[in-house]
Design a protein around this motif. Sequence first.
Motif, short mmCIF file in Angstrom:
data_model
loop_
_atom_site.label_atom_id
_atom_site.label_comp_id
_atom_site.label_asym_id
_atom_site.label_seq_id
_atom_site.Cartn_x
_atom_site.Cartn_y
_atom_site.Cartn_z
N GLY A 14 15.61 4.21 31.66
CA GLY A 14 15.19 2.98 32.32
C GLY A 14 14.35 2.08 31.43
N ALA A 15 13.43 2.68 30.66
CA ALA A 15 12.60 1.86 29.77
C ALA A 15 13.45 1.22 28.69
N GLY A 16 14.36 1.99 28.11
CA GLY A 16 15.20 1.49 27.02
C GLY A 16 16.08 0.33 27.46
N ILE A 33 20.36 3.29 20.81
CA ILE A 33 20.95 4.56 20.39
C ILE A 33 20.46 5.67 21.32
N GLU A 34 21.38 6.56 21.66
CA GLU A 34 21.11 7.60 22.68
C GLU A 34 21.65 8.93 22.17
N LYS A 35 20.82 9.95 22.18
CA LYS A 35 21.27 11.21 21.59
C LYS A 35 22.22 12.01 22.47
N MET A 36 22.13 11.82 23.77
CA MET A 36 23.01 12.58 24.67
C MET A 36 24.38 11.89 24.76
N GLY A 41 19.07 9.39 30.92
CA GLY A 41 17.86 10.21 30.79
C GLY A 41 17.32 10.70 32.12
N ASN A 42 16.02 10.84 32.18
CA ASN A 42 15.38 11.27 33.43
C ASN A 42 15.50 10.22 34.52
N THR A 43 15.61 8.96 34.10
CA THR A 43 15.72 7.88 35.09
C THR A 43 16.93 8.12 35.98
N LEU A 44 18.03 8.52 35.37
CA LEU A 44 19.29 8.73 36.11
C LEU A 44 19.14 9.82 37.17
N GLU A 157 21.34 10.54 17.45
CA GLU A 157 19.97 11.02 17.63
C GLU A 157 19.06 10.48 16.55
N ALA A 158 18.05 9.73 16.95
CA ALA A 158 17.08 9.22 15.98
C ALA A 158 16.30 10.39 15.39
N GLN A 159 16.14 10.38 14.07
CA GLN A 159 15.41 11.46 13.38
C GLN A 159 14.08 10.97 12.84
N GLY A 223 10.43 14.82 23.48
CA GLY A 223 9.26 14.25 22.79
C GLY A 223 9.56 13.63 21.43
N ASP A 224 10.82 13.39 21.11
CA ASP A 224 11.19 12.93 19.76
C ASP A 224 10.46 11.66 19.34
N GLY A 225 10.36 10.71 20.24
CA GLY A 225 9.73 9.43 19.89
C GLY A 225 8.26 9.59 19.57
N GLY A 421 7.61 3.50 28.54
CA GLY A 421 8.19 4.57 29.34
C GLY A 421 7.39 5.86 29.25
N GLU A 422 8.06 6.96 29.56
CA GLU A 422 7.35 8.23 29.69
C GLU A 422 6.72 8.70 28.37
N LEU A 423 7.20 8.22 27.24
CA LEU A 423 6.59 8.67 25.97
C LEU A 423 5.25 8.02 25.69
P1 ADP Z 1 12.09 6.66 30.46
O1 ADP Z 1 11.88 7.05 31.88
O2 ADP Z 1 10.82 6.54 29.72
O3 ADP Z 1 13.02 5.51 30.31
P2 ADP Z 1 14.23 8.61 30.17
O4 ADP Z 1 14.04 10.08 30.15
O5 ADP Z 1 14.82 8.01 31.39
O6 ADP Z 1 12.81 7.95 29.81
O7 ADP Z 1 15.13 8.16 28.94
C1 ADP Z 1 14.89 8.57 27.64
C2 ADP Z 1 16.21 8.64 26.90
O8 ADP Z 1 15.98 8.81 25.49
C3 ADP Z 1 17.07 9.83 27.33
O9 ADP Z 1 18.35 9.40 27.67
C4 ADP Z 1 17.07 10.74 26.09
O10 ADP Z 1 18.26 11.51 25.94
C5 ADP Z 1 16.92 9.72 24.96
N1 ADP Z 1 16.41 10.28 23.68
C6 ADP Z 1 15.44 11.21 23.52
N2 ADP Z 1 15.23 11.48 22.22
C7 ADP Z 1 16.11 10.72 21.52
C8 ADP Z 1 16.41 10.55 20.12
N3 ADP Z 1 15.78 11.27 19.17
N4 ADP Z 1 17.39 9.69 19.77
C9 ADP Z 1 18.07 8.98 20.72
N5 ADP Z 1 17.83 9.10 22.04
C10 ADP Z 1 16.87 9.95 22.44
#
Ligand code: ADP
Length: 455
Positions: A14-16, A33-36, A41-44, A157-159, A223-225, A421-423
């Motif tokens: 949601g934040a992205g 960019i989205e790693k899954m 994410g959790n928003t869904l 996946e962002a590194q 917690g990657d970010g 967002g959550e990070l």
């Molecule tokens: P928020 O509620 O803060 O928006 P979400 O959990 O809904 O957080 O979304 C975070 C998204 O970021 C998830 O879809 C997750 O898979 C993605 N994500 C986490 N780490 C990485 C990464 N290293 N590279 C790309 N996407 C990532």
Amino acid sequence: EEYTYDVVVVGAGGAGFSAAIEAAEQGYSVTIIEKMPVTGGNTLISGGEMNAPGNWVQEKLGIDGDSTDIYYEDTMEGGNNEGNPELVRLMADSALASAEWLKDEVNVEFLDDQLFQFGGHSFQRALIPVGHTGQELIDKMEAKAAELGIDIYTETEAQSLLTTDEAVSGVVATNHDQEVTFNAAQGVILTTGGFGSNVEMRTEANEEYDDRYGTTNSPGATGDGIIMAQEVGATVDNLEHIQTYPVSNPKTGEISLLADSRFDGATLINQEGERFVEELERRDVISKAIIDQTGGYAYQVWDQTLGEETGTLEAHQRELEQLQEQDLIYVADTLEEGAEYWDIPVEQFMETIEKINAYAESGEDPDFNHRKGLASIKDAPFYFQKAAPSVHHTMGGLVINEHAEVLNESGEPIKNLYAAGELTGVIQGANRLGGNAITDIITFGRIAGKRIGHH
Ligand code: ADP
């Protein structure tokens, strides 16, 4: 491979999406960019409810007296006054505009005749998206992103972050072991969510939350970010504050949305057949109370009428079926039969039910002071759901300012680095109230997307 955009957003929750949409509205070229393999994410997988004091549904239902001040107070107090007062104030003051933006600009549909009152809130103020989950939010935001020409790279996946002359200038990512560089002319917005799925990071932050706890989180919440930003000098706060969701699946750790009837008066009962906590208490309080009961679990009990009135039975029918398969819910024709099924002493249980029904009628709960009023348990069938706490939200994370700029240890913004967002770790304090995550992520996601390019 190498790509260049004005703005690179990391994480498609949601934040992205909020950040990306606002950045694109500014005229920038934007990628997420989205790693899954899937976005959201959790928003869904959340309930998607969003607190907004003074909203149009309150007006329609004749709920008077709510205000941004009361919402601010509830949020600060809910977080043990450890949230940053200026940022909580900003969230409270922006909440209604954020909800209206979702409704009017992103075309999110909210129910127009129902609100939730989550634990710790003084009013029914949480808007409910159709379907009672975050799917509606993500679907509509994704459609809006497509309309604006935002490119989304999944399984990417962002590194690490790239820097040029002390300013963040891009992201190094991997896609199936292949390195991909994303240059970001205006900067990077980190929206990777929390770290509830990273047991090691969780235990390092607070040893209580080891692998004895499941998690309601998406597997991407690692917690990657937070880690990537720390590598370029970012500072963190509140990492030790980790929230469990009290009513989750004891076998899988998944959140129970079927049990959302709790917000309209469903009851929690222990193995001895007694109530033990106010059902609208804060999540940390209810979680701790459940852990302290026999077996470390509780039963949520409600009747057919409440399930229908709240729309939860219809919205979460699949979850009901799954819980039945997992032997975690029993749908009983009589109250006695339900108690017997779970070995709850019938006499004590029936005494408790009698009290609940009397309290439902009078609207007063002398035992636990239920702040909204209990619902009666009278109409068959009856639902007996077994539930336990599970790691749900990480309150701590990156320190940002009112522009969603990421701060270093001296409190100065790291050039061209934003987070929302959550990070982030400075808004929810020691404990996040229900319905506040969506308000937070949409509000600060938008702020980041509007701020980028202006400094
Ligand atoms: P928020 O509620 O803060 O928006 P979400 O959990 O809904 O957080 O979304 C975070 C998204 O970021 C998830 O879809 C997750 O898979 C993605 N994500 C986490 N780490 C990485 C990464 N290293 N590279 C790309 N996407 C990532």
